[in-house]
Motif scaffolding. Structure first.
Motif, PDB file in Angstrom:
ATOM      1  N   GLU A 182       0.836  -1.196   0.000  1.00  9.14           N
ATOM      2  CA  GLU A 182       0.000   0.000   0.000  1.00  9.14           C
ATOM      3  C   GLU A 182       0.877   1.254   0.000  1.00  9.14           C
ATOM      4  OE1 GLU A 182      -1.968   0.807   3.901  1.00  9.14           O
ATOM      5  OE2 GLU A 182      -0.945  -1.041   4.537  1.00  9.14           O
ATOM      6  N   ASP A 183       0.353   2.329  -0.538  1.00 10.88           N
ATOM      7  CA  ASP A 183       1.096   3.579  -0.641  1.00 10.88           C
ATOM      8  C   ASP A 183       1.498   4.066   0.745  1.00 10.88           C
ATOM      9  OD1 ASP A 183       2.041   6.167  -1.067  1.00 10.88           O
ATOM     10  OD2 ASP A 183       0.519   6.650  -2.549  1.00 10.88           O
ATOM     11  N   ILE A 184       2.786   4.312   0.934  1.00 16.32           N
ATOM     12  CA  ILE A 184       3.292   4.730   2.243  1.00 16.32           C
ATOM     13  C   ILE A 184       2.762   6.095   2.657  1.00 16.32           C
ATOM     14  CG2 ILE A 184       5.378   5.922   1.454  1.00 16.32           C
ATOM     15  CD1 ILE A 184       6.888   4.540   3.766  1.00 16.32           C
ATOM     16  N   GLY A 185       2.270   6.863   1.687  1.00 18.05           N
ATOM     17  CA  GLY A 185       1.800   8.212   1.981  1.00 18.05           C
ATOM     18  C   GLY A 185       0.708   8.266   3.024  1.00 18.05           C
ATOM     19  N   ARG A 188       1.064   5.751   8.853  1.00 17.81           N
ATOM     20  CA  ARG A 188       1.820   6.366   9.950  1.00 17.81           C
ATOM     21  C   ARG A 188       2.793   5.343  10.517  1.00 17.81           C
ATOM     22  NH1 ARG A 188       0.814  11.019  12.564  1.00 17.81           N
ATOM     23  NH2 ARG A 188       1.975  11.380  14.488  1.00 17.81           N
ATOM     24  N   ILE A 189       4.050   5.671  10.529  1.00 15.74           N
ATOM     25  CA  ILE A 189       5.094   4.758  10.997  1.00 15.74           C
ATOM     26  C   ILE A 189       5.463   5.130  12.431  1.00 15.74           C
ATOM     27  CG2 ILE A 189       7.458   3.957  10.632  1.00 15.74           C
ATOM     28  CD1 ILE A 189       7.066   4.590   7.669  1.00 15.74           C
ATOM     29  N   PRO A 190       5.262   4.241  13.383  1.00 17.30           N
ATOM     30  CA  PRO A 190       5.576   4.555  14.780  1.00 17.30           C
ATOM     31  C   PRO A 190       7.072   4.512  15.061  1.00 17.30           C
ATOM     32  CG  PRO A 190       4.820   2.296  14.609  1.00 17.30           C
ATOM     33  CD  PRO A 190       4.685   2.890  13.230  1.00 17.30           C
ATOM     34  N   HIS A 239       9.713  10.136   5.418  1.00 20.40           N
ATOM     35  CA  HIS A 239       8.265  10.035   5.642  1.00 20.40           C
ATOM     36  C   HIS A 239       7.977   9.927   7.137  1.00 20.40           C
ATOM     37  CE1 HIS A 239       4.097   8.770   5.091  1.00 20.40           C
ATOM     38  NE2 HIS A 239       4.354   7.728   5.887  1.00 20.40           N
ATOM     39  N   TRP A 240       8.732   9.082   7.832  1.00 19.45           N
ATOM     40  CA  TRP A 240       8.579   8.971   9.284  1.00 19.45           C
ATOM     41  C   TRP A 240       8.866  10.302   9.967  1.00 19.45           C
ATOM     42  CZ3 TRP A 240      12.953   9.386  12.609  1.00 19.45           C
ATOM     43  CH2 TRP A 240      12.637   9.271  13.963  1.00 19.45           C
ATOM     44  N   GLU A 241       9.929  10.964   9.545  1.00 18.42           N
ATOM     45  CA  GLU A 241      10.330  12.236  10.137  1.00 18.42           C
ATOM     46  C   GLU A 241       9.248  13.304   9.956  1.00 18.42           C
ATOM     47  OE1 GLU A 241      12.494  15.465  11.767  1.00 18.42           O
ATOM     48  OE2 GLU A 241      12.616  13.297  12.047  1.00 18.42           O
ATOM     49  N   LEU A 242       8.619  13.338   8.792  1.00 18.90           N
ATOM     50  CA  LEU A 242       7.548  14.329   8.559  1.00 18.90           C
ATOM     51  C   LEU A 242       6.379  14.095   9.493  1.00 18.90           C
ATOM     52  CD1 LEU A 242       7.485  14.602   4.645  1.00 18.90           C
ATOM     53  CD2 LEU A 242       8.340  16.287   6.289  1.00 18.90           C
ATOM     54  N   PHE A 243       6.004  12.839   9.728  1.00 14.26           N
ATOM     55  CA  PHE A 243       4.924  12.552  10.666  1.00 14.26           C
ATOM     56  C   PHE A 243       5.325  12.941  12.077  1.00 14.26           C
ATOM     57  CE2 PHE A 243       2.785   9.829   7.510  1.00 14.26           C
ATOM     58  CZ  PHE A 243       1.472  10.189   7.759  1.00 14.26           C
ATOM     59  N   GLN A 244       6.602  12.788  12.429  1.00 11.92           N
ATOM     60  CA  GLN A 244       7.061  13.199  13.754  1.00 11.92           C
ATOM     61  C   GLN A 244       6.873  14.693  13.943  1.00 11.92           C
ATOM     62  OE1 GLN A 244       7.275  10.070  15.340  1.00 11.92           O
ATOM     63  NE2 GLN A 244       8.896  11.121  16.455  1.00 11.92           N
TER      64      GLN A 244
END
Length: 247
Positions: A182-185, A188-190, A239-244
């Motif tokens: 699935e698209d990673i966009g 949310r990666i913990p 991507h993880w960093e942006l969610f952080q």
């Protein structure tokens, strides 16, 4: 008498785990992240201190400790010439791989049977830059091989780096990168995640694919077959960093 052999320095009749740091920037990063150098050398103190003044003014005192040697002595100790004429000798740090697998606050990068030493080093470099919890590899490639260390520019010392036998002891949700995922966009990666990447040639192994909690894919233009391994790791970690930042 000392003889360099496969990244180790042989002293007398026994081997000590001494790592050769080739080049100014490798030495610089190793020093910045806590490596204790047994010694380091330069073929030109003036040239080295010029580099230190422009690229590492925070390390001027440490670079002052370098010993100036001839070009022939440098090659004898390091095994080759280097454009910067700088090299250091340090010990491989102890890495608690079992502890690394058990708990983290930032994602662990897991490389499933990587084959290219330069790629592995570059992955460590971007993982250090983006604040990953560590880098581990599955397979027979030594993540502390001199060519890997060269590719990381000495950033092995900025985060834990090690090798594991398999994915059985890995804790935390495993996000495996796969073109059919699935698209990673929208994912949310913990912080305790494991980001798993397949080998450059064969992709994810069956064991890692079976262990994965989710398969995720990176956005890619049609007709483009794949990204370089390092690029994929950088995109996933960013991507993880942006969610952080958003949380």
């Amino acid at each position: 008498m000392q003889i360099r052999l496969n990244g180790l320095v042989q002293t007398g009749s026994y081997h000590t785990p001494v790592i050769v740091l080739e080049g100014f920037h490798v030495v610089k990063h190793a020093l910045r992240f806590g490596a204790e150098l047994d010694s380091f050398i330069t073929t030109s103190r003036a040239s080295m201190m010029g580099l230190a003044a422009s690229h590492a003014p925070d390390l001027l005192e440490q670079f002052e400790a370098a010993r100036e040697v001839s070009g022939e002595e440098f090659v004898r100790l390091v095994g080759k010439k280097h454009p910067t004429g700088v090299a250091g000798f340090t010990r491989k740090p102890d890495v608690d791989v079992s502890g690394l697998l058990a708990g983290r606050t930032s994602p662990l990068v897991l490389l499933d049977n990587p084959r290219n030493l330069g790629n592995l080093g570059a992955v460590i470099r971007v993982a250090a830059g983006l604040g990953a919890g560590g880098v581990v590899s599955v397979g027979d490639v030594d993540p502390w091989h001199p060519n890997v260390l060269r590719g990381s520019a000495g950033l092995h010392f900025a985060l834990p780096v090690g090798r594991v036998d398999g994915v059985g002891g890995v804790r935390g949700p495993v996000f495996a990168l796969d073109a059919d995922g699935e698209d990673i966009g929208g994912v949310r990666i913990p912080g305790d995640a494991v980001l798993a990447f397949g080998s450059e040639r064969h992709g994810l192994s069956g064991a890692v694919r079976e262990r994965a909690d989710r398969l995720v894919s990176l956005p890619m233009r049609p007709l483009v077959s794949s990204y370089n391994l390092t690029t994929s790791v950088a995109m996933a970690l960013y991507h993880w960093e942006l969610f952080q930042r958003a949380s």
